[in-house]
Design a protein around this motif. Sequence first.
Motif, mmCIF file in Angstrom:
data_model
loop_
_atom_site.group_PDB
_atom_site.id
_atom_site.type_symbol
_atom_site.label_atom_id
_atom_site.label_comp_id
_atom_site.label_asym_id
_atom_site.label_seq_id
_atom_site.Cartn_x
_atom_site.Cartn_y
_atom_site.Cartn_z
ATOM 1 N N LEU A 116 1.719 -6.798 44.351
ATOM 2 C CA LEU A 116 0.929 -7.155 43.222
ATOM 3 C C LEU A 116 1.324 -6.229 41.940
ATOM 4 N N THR A 176 6.956 -10.606 50.975
ATOM 5 C CA THR A 176 6.942 -11.894 50.438
ATOM 6 C C THR A 176 6.510 -12.102 49.132
ATOM 7 N N ASN A 177 6.888 -12.947 48.587
ATOM 8 C CA ASN A 177 6.201 -13.336 47.182
ATOM 9 C C ASN A 177 5.005 -14.184 47.165
ATOM 10 N N ASN A 178 4.657 -14.823 48.348
ATOM 11 C CA ASN A 178 3.600 -15.506 48.638
ATOM 12 C C ASN A 178 2.808 -15.345 49.837
ATOM 13 N N ILE A 179 2.331 -14.239 50.140
ATOM 14 C CA ILE A 179 1.531 -14.066 51.529
ATOM 15 C C ILE A 179 0.754 -15.199 52.169
ATOM 16 N N GLU A 180 -0.036 -15.898 51.074
ATOM 17 C CA GLU A 180 -0.882 -17.036 51.579
ATOM 18 C C GLU A 180 0.087 -17.997 52.376
ATOM 19 N N ALA A 181 1.307 -18.564 51.616
ATOM 20 C CA ALA A 181 1.902 -19.403 52.331
ATOM 21 C C ALA A 181 2.664 -19.002 53.539
ATOM 22 N N THR A 182 3.013 -17.771 53.709
ATOM 23 C CA THR A 182 3.432 -17.217 54.929
ATOM 24 C C THR A 182 2.533 -17.264 56.013
ATOM 25 N N SER A 199 -0.130 -19.182 56.224
ATOM 26 C CA SER A 199 -0.107 -20.665 56.365
ATOM 27 C C SER A 199 0.877 -21.332 57.285
ATOM 28 N N GLU A 211 2.854 -8.612 50.207
ATOM 29 C CA GLU A 211 2.959 -9.132 48.843
ATOM 30 C C GLU A 211 2.745 -7.813 47.909
ATOM 31 N N LYS A 236 -1.168 -7.130 49.197
ATOM 32 C CA LYS A 236 -1.946 -7.588 50.274
ATOM 33 C C LYS A 236 -0.925 -7.533 51.418
#
Length: 138
Positions: free
Chosen positions: A127, A81-87, A89, A125, A109
Motif C-alpha cells: 500500500l 499482487t496489485n489486487n489481493i482481494e481479486a487474488t 477471490s 499487496e 496486506k
Amino acid sequence: MYLEHVNLVVSDIPAVLAFYQAAFPHWKIRTEGSGHWNSKPRNWLHFGDDYYYIAFSDHGEGKNRDLEAHQVGLAHFAYVTNNIEATISRLKSAGFEIAKEGVEEPYRKNVYFIDPAGYEVEFVEYLSDIPEQRNLTR
C-alpha cells in the motif's frame, strides 16, 4: 540480478497447476516434456509469462515438510499482487482456502495459501511505494 524461476518437485502436476492458474490467470504453460532425473522418469512443465515462471517436476515422493514443525527447508515464497482481494477471490473460486491470514500492517496486506503439493505461498499487496514503509514489520 533477479529471480527468474523456482523449481518445485511435486507428485501431481495437474493438481498444482490448477492452483497457480487460479493465482496467475495471465500466465501460460511455456513448455513441457519428460525425461529422467537421477535415473528416475519424470514429467516437467514450465508455467509463467515471458520473463518469470515456476518449473514443476512430478518425480516427488512422500510429503512436503511439515510447515508447523521446525524442519530445515523452504518455509514459504511470496508473490506481489496489485489486487489481493481479486487474488483471494480467484483462489477461493477454484476451491482453495486461506491457510493463514496475514498480520495487520499499515502499508501492506498479505495472505497465505497452501498449494496442493504442500508449499506455503504468500500473496502480498503493498500500500506504499516507500521501501521503509513496505519493509516495516511490527
